[in-house]
Motif scaffolding. Structure first.
Motif: not given
Length: 830
Positions: A456, A526, A545
């Protein structure tokens, strides 16, 4: 250009920009501090992009939780080249500006320090750092730092020993007047340049007031918690709403009410799609309705229409005709999606999807492509975070949406030993394919593909800056032409790298980021599960994210969806009657919803979770299908067995009738045979008497034989005793034979007239050794001497004489010689 990258000057941004200009001229470190969405990175990026490229080089250094001091030093040294001695600096006489984003994100060690901050502080204090291989000093010149940090994320603060070097400016969220000016400028320019109607243009300022009022209420009402960690509504969300408004065309906005309906749709996509619970849905809908009714009059009819149907998408006219328009009816949307799904299944592995209304809001392409996902992919910098439990259709919807948007889909393939270098190589190939061939691609990553949390790091860097550090290596290409928006902007070949490798490498990264990142050729989706604390921890360690993606939280399927899905699968079962399929589908939906209710009660009572997902519902349908098939086969086998039994009974009945007829005919034969049998029995009785008499005679003979047998056994016993007695004599004879030699026989043969005992012995020997039992008639001494003519041969024949197999004739002829009275010398007892 995406709306997030637009910079509309305000009083505060002009002030900060002025100070940044002065401080950068004097090569002083600058730090901007503020919450997410306050425009820190945009403001710094705008300033750095305005620098003279002949005098400045800019290096972006994004930080994240797993960034180490070694990684930082590698990124800092990449644009440097060796000068004289131990001095290093940017190429030529240029000045290098390091832009460090998210300065407070790296992990804090057990001693409360951060190694990266220590490395930067060392350079700011002393102007050097150490070579990690040679352990020698490197004097770094002509460089300066610009940084940004969010005090509500990461470690919240940094070391005062580092912060003292920076001139710190705090950026707050702009006030309502500034926001009204910014977004009214953007919206008015769009409506004016698009030749929208005058009524729509006049309503722009009223819509700005509605958007600001709703945003402030949503941000104040929905606060982040441990479970709702992503409830952070900032200017990024506000900009995303207006990004959707900028998709509009004069054909879909003909009245001010149309603009309000479009805004309600966009606010639902940005705010409502983030929400976790049905309770939050109701609260948001209430706030939204109150805000609209407060600012608009005679809007009830438009609000009623939005309750029935208010979906905008880029494929309202059909796939291949992009136009952001409202969908008239659910039936038309379903038709378009079904056609898209058929097209997808023709060129890809077939997906079995069921389109219900809630799915149509989520799915764009046929069979679960989402209008939400499609809207995100069609947006500039359209990256998505799809949060939902397993089996909710996140991957399938993304594949469908990417297909409708004419985007290719890329996923990594895990294998044994797959690590960060493999991921970098895969991303490098993805970048080359997107940048060189100008192919739009969706990078899809799921929980299962995050084999290492450091994967990530690259995803976070891409979301934050549009490119990941050290992803593409110049040596990996033979001859590349990087395109931006379809136009070639730069090309190189290996020959051009021989003398200026470092400068060309940095130029390659700069232009490659321009081609791939700025023109949105690669978009990230994602698909993560919200179960547990993993997603919350990831969002804290990798803030991009959540902050740099559009969050779409997948909810439980509604009752209608469950019934639609189950009915779809039941339609494929031919053994179930159509009249009961609807009832079965409703019962399946009832079972699933009742389990969800009991699970919530179980959580409130026992504080333990029981997760039920759409995949569980699909497994329930599959279990029903398997049981139905199994039981159907079982019943069919029983029916066949019953039918076979009936056939056997029929054939048996026919055979019984035939046997009865045969039995009647055979009864007569049986009667005749019984009579014959009686006669035969009488004859047998007569014969039996004869046999009895014969048997008595046979018994007498048997007794005689028994007596004879007894005598024979006695004789055999006597013979065995005689044999036992004779064995010593035999052994003695054998021993005596072994004492004979050639001289003895020669001496014996020389006798002219031997005693009678000797001649009797030689005669007995001639009888025993008679070949084939042919007894010689002449057994005189003369004949004996002739037999002993060859002494060696005669001695050898005596030794090898087969005493176990003496011919019967020889034994008979030998008896006279053994008589005790005639040959007393041969008697062993004499």
């Amino acid at each position: 250009m995406p709306l997030q990258a637009c910079l509309v000057p305000t009083t505060e941004t002009v002030r900060v920009r002025y100070f940044m200009d002065r401080l950068l001229e004097r090569r002083r470190p600058v730090m901007l501090v503020g919450n997410a969405g306050t425009g820190k990175s945009v403001l710094v990026g705008d300033k750095l992009s305005s620098l003279d490229t002949d005098a400045y080089v800019v290096k972006k250094v994004p930080f994240n939780y797993y960034t180490t001091s070694a990684m930082l030093q590698g990124m800092l040294e990449k644009p440097l080249e060796k000068k004289a001695g131990r001095n290093y600096g940017p190429s030529g006489t240029k000045k290098l500006v390091y832009f460090i984003d998210d300065l407070n994100m790296p992990e804090v060690d057990a001693y409360g320090t951060v190694q990266l901050h220590t490395l930067i502080r060392q350079h700011l204090d002393y102007g050097h750092w150490y070579d990690r291989t040679k352990l020698s000093l490197k004097e770094i010149t002509n460089v300066q730092y610009v940084s940004c940090m969010n005090p509500t994320a990461g470690s919240f603060t940094i070391s005062p020993r580092l912060q003292r070097h920076f001139c710190v400016f705090a950026l707050s969220i702009p006030g309502q007047d500034a926001l009204s000016r910014i977004y009214s400028t953007i919206l008015t320019q769009h409506l004016t340049s698009g030749n929208f109607s005058g009524a729509v243009q006049k309503s722009a300022q009223q819509l700005i007031a509605l958007a600001l009022g709703l945003h402030l209420k949503v941000a104040a009402t929905f606060l982040p918690t441990a479970i709702k960690f992503h409830y952070i509504f900032n200017l990024r969300d506000f900009s995303n709403i207006f990004q959707g408004l900028l998709f509009s065309t004069p054909e879909c906005l003909q009245h001010p009410q149309d603009l309000v309906k479009l805004y309600l749709h966009e606010s639902n996509r940005v705010y409502r799609d983030k929400m976790v619970e049905e309770k939050d849905y109701g609260t948001f809908d209430k706030i939204q309705l109150e805000t609209v009714e407060k600012l608009y009059e005679d809007i009830e009819e438009a609000l009623e229409q939005t309750k029935r149907m208010n979906v905008y998408c880029h494929f309202a006219k059909g796939v291949g005709e992009p136009s952001y328009r409202p969908v008239p009816t659910w039936e038309e949307l379903n038709k378009v999606l079904v056609e898209a799904l058929d097209s997808y299944n023709e060129v890809n592995a077939a997906m079995s999807l069921v389109l219900f209304e809630d799915a149509m809001c989520h799915v764009f392409y046929m069979l679960q492509f989402s209008c939400r996902i499609n809207r995100i992919l069609e947006s500039p910098r359209g990256n998505a975070l799809l949060a939902g439990v397993g089996g909710s259709g996140k991957q399938s919807l993304t594949r469908l949406a990417a297909f409708i948007s004419s985007l290719e889909l890329f996923q990594i393939t895990l294998r044994k030993g797959y690590g960060i270098p493999d991921l970098r190589a895969d991303l490098a190939n993805l970048y080359l394919k997107a940048g060189v061939k100008n192919i739009g691609t969706v990078f899809l990553m799921t929980d299962a593909q995050v084999a290492d949390e450091q994967f990530l790091v690259l995803v976070n860097d891409f979301l934050a800056s549009g490119c990941t550090a050290a992803t593409v290596h110049v040596g990996a290409c033979s001859c590349v032409t990087v395109t931006a928006g379809g136009n070639p902007v730069w090309a190189y070949s290996p020959e051009s790298l021989e003398n200026h490798c470092y400068r060309l490498r940095d130029a390659f990264f700069l232009i490659y980021e321009s081609g791939v990142g700025r023109h949105h050729l690669v978009q990230v989706v994602l698909c993560f599960s919200p179960v547990g604390s993993k997603l919350r921890v990831r969002s804290r360690r990798f803030p991009a994210i959540v902050s740099c993606t559009a969050v779409d939280w997948f909810q439980e399927w509604p009752q209608e969806a469950l019934e639609s899905v189950s009915l779809r699968f039941l339609q494929e079962i031919e053994t179930v009657e159509d009249s009961v399929k609807d009832s079965i589908s409703k019962f399946m939906a009832y079972v699933h919803t009742s389990v969800n209710e009991i699970s919530r009660l179980y959580l409130s009572n026992e504080r333990r979770y029981n997760y039920t997902t759409p995949k569980s519902f699909l497994e329930q349908i599959k279990l029903y299908q398997n049981l139905l098939l199994k039981k159907g086969k079982d019943l069919k086998a029983r029916m066949e067995r019953l039918e076979n039994g009936l056939e056997k009974l029929k054939s048996t009945s026919a055979q019984v009738d035939e046997l009865k007829a045969r039995l009647a005919a055979q009864e007569l034969e049986l009667k005749q045979k019984n009579e014959d049998a009686d006669k035969l029995i009488w004859v047998v009785g007569v014969e039996t008497e004869k046999v009895s008499r014969e048997k008595a005679i046979a018994d007498e003979e048997e007794q005689k034989v028994a007596l004879i047998t007894q005598e024979v056994e006695q004789k055999q016993k006597d013979c065995e005793e005689d044999l036992a007695k004779a064995e010593p004599a035999l052994e003695a004879a054998q021993a005596a034979l072994n004492t004979l030699n050639k001289n003895n026989l020669t001496e014996l043969r020389s006798f002219g007239s031997p005693p009678s005992a000797v001649s009797n012995v030689t005669a007995a020997v001639m009888v025993l050794m008679a070949p084939g039992g042919k007894i010689p008639k002449d057994r005189s001494w003369k004949a004996a001497k002739a037999a002993m003519a060859r002494v060696d041969g005669f001695l050898d024949s005596l030794i090898k004489f087969d005493k176990e197999n003496i011919h019967e004739n020889c034994l008979k002829a030998l008896q006279p010689y053994l008589h005790i009275y005639r040959i007393p010398s041969l008697n062993p007892n004499s």
